[in-house]
Write an enzyme that holds these catalytic residues in place. Structure first.
Site, PDB file in Angstrom:
ATOM      1  N   CYS A 235       0.860  -1.179   0.000  1.00  0.00           N
ATOM      2  CA  CYS A 235       0.000   0.000   0.000  1.00  0.00           C
ATOM      3  C   CYS A 235       0.899   1.231   0.000  1.00  0.00           C
ATOM      4  CB  CYS A 235      -0.990  -0.007   1.156  1.00  0.00           C
ATOM      5  SG  CYS A 235      -0.271   0.228   2.785  1.00  0.00           S
TER       6      CYS A 235
ATOM      7  N   CYS B  94      -4.428  -0.942  -1.622  1.00  0.00           N
ATOM      8  CA  CYS B  94      -4.984   0.402  -1.788  1.00  0.00           C
ATOM      9  C   CYS B  94      -4.848   0.777  -3.252  1.00  0.00           C
ATOM     10  CB  CYS B  94      -4.334   1.425  -0.860  1.00  0.00           C
ATOM     11  SG  CYS B  94      -2.803   2.164  -1.437  1.00  0.00           S
TER      12      CYS B  94
ATOM     13  N   CYS C  63       2.981   0.996  -7.658  1.00  0.00           N
ATOM     14  CA  CYS C  63       3.915  -0.077  -7.331  1.00  0.00           C
ATOM     15  C   CYS C  63       4.666  -0.528  -8.580  1.00  0.00           C
ATOM     16  CB  CYS C  63       3.205  -1.255  -6.670  1.00  0.00           C
ATOM     17  SG  CYS C  63       2.205  -2.254  -7.762  1.00  0.00           S
TER      18      CYS C  63
END
Length: 250
Positions: free
Chosen positions: A113, A185, A192
């Protein structure tokens, strides 16, 4: 003479027996998805998917969540708790024996996250606790911050303490070679890095409990809600791992 009304279990079976709805449930079982992603995954027309998503939402089996990254985007997720309750009710009516969790493959799962301060930490704690350490659990963030004290309190209350865990950046786990990447999230899903070695990339669109304002009780309730949803999600993940990996070594 008035005919008896069908039981809620039978109504649920009829709901699940529809081929289109079953395709949507199957697609959402592995990851939260947007409508366009469901179109791509199922090959069904968008209007057909929207219609059946509405039916599943009315039945409480699918939940919508407006993206934290882009408020115009809606993610749809399978309500595992409601689906499990429906299947349990069917099992009770038919007196079926309860299933047990199959043996788990020794894989590594990384939860990502943005801050690595609440949702990913709670998911890591649940996976470690619910798998009894059989599955290696990691978590990290794109912009790590200290673990939120309310996340620590909520998990301690549930008997899965995370006070020994620490927040860390994604760069610190790049060499861990996780088999499964789970973004918890919406912002992390966009930020990412690519993990080409990971066998599975899935997304859980979990509302950020740290973003909730109000009094102490309201704020804590948001963390409890996230904690309980993550527990259900992790239980669902544990049931999928043997199907995905079988016997994986390493």
């Amino acid at each position: 003479m008035t005919e008896p009304q069908p039981s809620s279990a039978l109504i649920g079976l009829r709901l699940l027996a529809d081929e289109t709805r079953w395709k949507l449930i199957t697609a959402l079982r592995e990851s939260d998805r947007q409508v366009a992603e469901l179109v791509a995954a199922t090959g069904l027309a968008q209007n057909l998917i929207s219609y059946h998503l509405h039916t599943l939402r009315q039945a409480g089996l699918v939940n919508p969540h407006r993206s934290d990254a882009d408020g115009r985007v809606i993610y749809y997720s399978l309500n595992l708790t409601a689906l499990a309750a429906l299947l349990a009710q069917i099992g009770r009516e038919l007196a079926l024996p309860e299933a047990t969790l199959p043996p788990l493959p020794p894989v590594t799962v990384a939860f990502l996250c943005r801050a690595n301060s609440a949702r990913s930490q709670m998911a890591e704690g649940w996976l470690r606790a619910l798998s009894s350490g059989q599955v290696r659990a990691l978590s990290a963030g794109t912009q790590p911050q200290p673990i939120h004290p309310l996340a620590i309190s909520a998990m301690a209350e549930a008997g899965a303490p995370i006070d020994g865990q620490v927040a860390k950046s994604i760069e610190t786990i790049l060499d861990q070679k996780p088999h499964v990447i789970v973004t918890v999230c919406d912002i992390a899903r966009e930020e990412c890095p690519v993990w080409p070695d990971a066998a599975r990339h899935i997304h859980w669109s979990i509302a950020d409990p740290a973003a909730v304002t109000g009094d102490d009780d309201q704020r804590y309730a948001a963390f409890v809600a996230a904690r309980d949803e993550l527990r259900a999600r992790v239980c669902g993940l544990l049931a999928l791992l043997p199907r995905w990996f079988g016997e994986v070594n390493g």
